[in-house]
Design an enzyme around this catalytic site. Sequence first.
Site, PDB file in Angstrom:
ATOM      1  N   ARG A 166       0.959  -1.213  -0.054  1.00 15.47           N
ATOM      2  CA  ARG A 166       0.061   0.021  -0.123  1.00 15.47           C
ATOM      3  C   ARG A 166       0.767   1.270   0.044  1.00 15.47           C
ATOM      4  NH1 ARG A 166      -3.056  -3.429   3.518  1.00 15.47           N
ATOM      5  NH2 ARG A 166      -2.215  -2.528   5.243  1.00 15.47           N
ATOM      6  N   LYS A 193     -12.462  14.380   5.781  1.00 15.66           N
ATOM      7  CA  LYS A 193     -13.500  13.729   4.499  1.00 15.66           C
ATOM      8  C   LYS A 193     -14.355  12.848   5.444  1.00 15.66           C
ATOM      9  CE  LYS A 193     -14.087  10.381   2.153  1.00 15.66           C
ATOM     10  NZ  LYS A 193     -13.741   9.262   1.067  1.00 15.66           N
ATOM     11  N   GLU A 231     -19.454  14.541   2.148  1.00 15.10           N
ATOM     12  CA  GLU A 231     -19.755  13.847   1.177  1.00 15.10           C
ATOM     13  C   GLU A 231     -21.220  12.906   1.323  1.00 15.10           C
ATOM     14  OE1 GLU A 231     -16.656  10.966   0.124  1.00 15.10           O
ATOM     15  OE2 GLU A 231     -17.696  10.253  -1.397  1.00 15.10           O
ATOM     16  N   LYS A 233     -19.087  17.336  -1.673  1.00 12.83           N
ATOM     17  CA  LYS A 233     -18.508  16.096  -2.640  1.00 12.83           C
ATOM     18  C   LYS A 233     -19.792  15.325  -2.929  1.00 12.83           C
ATOM     19  CE  LYS A 233     -15.306  12.223  -3.082  1.00 12.83           C
ATOM     20  NZ  LYS A 233     -13.919  11.691  -2.848  1.00 12.83           N
TER      21      LYS A 233
HETATM   22  C1  5MM Z   1     -11.122   6.248  -2.333  1.00  9.66           C
HETATM   23  O1  5MM Z   1     -12.221   5.644  -1.832  1.00  9.66           O
HETATM   24  C2  5MM Z   1     -12.725   6.265  -0.660  1.00  9.66           C
HETATM   25  C3  5MM Z   1     -12.795   5.326   0.469  1.00  9.66           C
HETATM   26  O2  5MM Z   1     -13.791   4.439   0.279  1.00  9.66           O
HETATM   27  P1  5MM Z   1     -13.915   3.219   1.463  1.00  9.66           P
HETATM   28  O3  5MM Z   1     -13.784   3.918   2.863  1.00  9.66           O
HETATM   29  O4  5MM Z   1     -15.072   2.638   1.117  1.00  9.66           O
HETATM   30  O5  5MM Z   1     -12.638   2.280   1.731  1.00  9.66           O
HETATM   31  C4  5MM Z   1     -14.118   6.618  -1.015  1.00  9.66           C
HETATM   32  O6  5MM Z   1     -14.884   7.311   0.164  1.00  9.66           O
HETATM   33  C5  5MM Z   1     -13.885   7.721  -2.130  1.00  9.66           C
HETATM   34  O7  5MM Z   1     -13.341   8.820  -1.509  1.00  9.66           O
HETATM   35  C6  5MM Z   1     -15.256   8.120  -2.720  1.00  9.66           C
HETATM   36  O8  5MM Z   1     -16.380   7.305  -2.866  1.00  9.66           O
HETATM   37  C7  5MM Z   1     -15.201   8.735  -4.215  1.00  9.66           C
HETATM   38  O9  5MM Z   1     -14.536   7.482  -4.558  1.00  9.66           O
HETATM   39  P2  5MM Z   1     -14.750   7.164  -6.304  1.00  9.66           P
HETATM   40  O10 5MM Z   1     -14.197   6.106  -6.611  1.00  9.66           O
HETATM   41  O11 5MM Z   1     -16.388   7.049  -6.051  1.00  9.66           O
HETATM   42  O12 5MM Z   1     -14.563   8.307  -7.092  1.00  9.66           O
END
Ligand code: 5MM
Length: 345
Positions: free
Chosen positions: A49, A139, A181, A223
């Site tokens: 990672r 966020k 968001e 967002k």
């Molecule tokens: C990068 O993914 C973010 C974290 O997701 P998890 O907490 O589920 O692991 C996610 O919050 C992301 O920032 C948003 O959904 C926007 O990502 P996408 O892929 O929809 O642009």
Amino acid sequence: MPKMQTETLRQTARDMVAPGRGILAMDESRPTCAARFKKLGIADSEEKRREYRDLLVTAPGLGEFVSGAILFDETIRQQTLAGDSFPAHLAKAGIVPGIKVDTGAKPLAGFDGEKVTEGLDGLRERLAEYRELGARFAKWRAVIAIAGADKPSRACLMANAHALARYAALCQEAALVPIVEPEVLMDGGHDIARCFEVTRAAQQMVFEQLREQNVLLEGIVLKPSMVVSGADCATRAPLAEVAEQTVRCLKMTVPHEVPGIAFLSGGQSDEEATAHLNAMNARGRNLPWALTFSYGRALQQAAMATWGGDAANREAAQKIAAHRARMNGLAASGAWSADMEKLAA
Ligand code: 5MM
């Protein structure tokens, strides 16, 4: 709130949505990252990672189009391969460091199949530590699913809006800009009109709650998801309609004080996410807020696939990540066209 803190919040929020730049969401939690790595046969380890996220943040030219990067708890404590902390590296590259602070969407008691995002307990203390570690924004993602005529319930929208507002107020107290968001998921067979209705209700409630909790609207970034047809809808709304309906919804819900809106990609293809953003910015509309990106998958998936866990592919993957950032940076100014994808690929 002290005047200086208000100004810090306003300035950070403006920096995050600066013209032609947007946000890289690289805050996948461990299970999400593991699932994405697994699909590509990449080992799920802390070191992998770190290698992958180092590749992203050190991609040459990234800072020209990326204004901020959202980190995960593990990453904000790690060092890049060159030995800087991730926030220090980002700051040097002119990219504002941010941090995901919610602890995930959990089942909402009493409402089968619906979720509420958790993470408020102990948040004040965690925010203070993240600021020490270099974060300048945070966020929190609420997850709203559409299922039939009665989901999401009003209770689900309210619980999530309330949590987002409590989170946002705590962030601003700690001089961190909250990214707010409320994601309306694309999953399902609903049409674009139903997505519009739910997105509008969700955003309206979020702003009601933000005002209720005394959140400084000039010091947040929204967002949202775009207004699109459900992934299984038989007739998919075309690009121009997505742009039209998304902007119409934002005009009805987002106060003028908000400096910017940075969309999530939500499962759209890379080029679709770029084209939608471009269409919203290309129409010579006089909008009160900046419209940009805060994409996770649509910025990363091609780069991650090219890397595949192999250091030999690092440079090629970086070029792809920087290219996607550039395409979306152009879309944030309404200056992208599909030809540019072909020429620069
Ligand atoms: C990068 O993914 C973010 C974290 O997701 P998890 O907490 O589920 O692991 C996610 O919050 C992301 O920032 C948003 O959904 C926007 O990502 P996408 O892929 O929809 O642009």
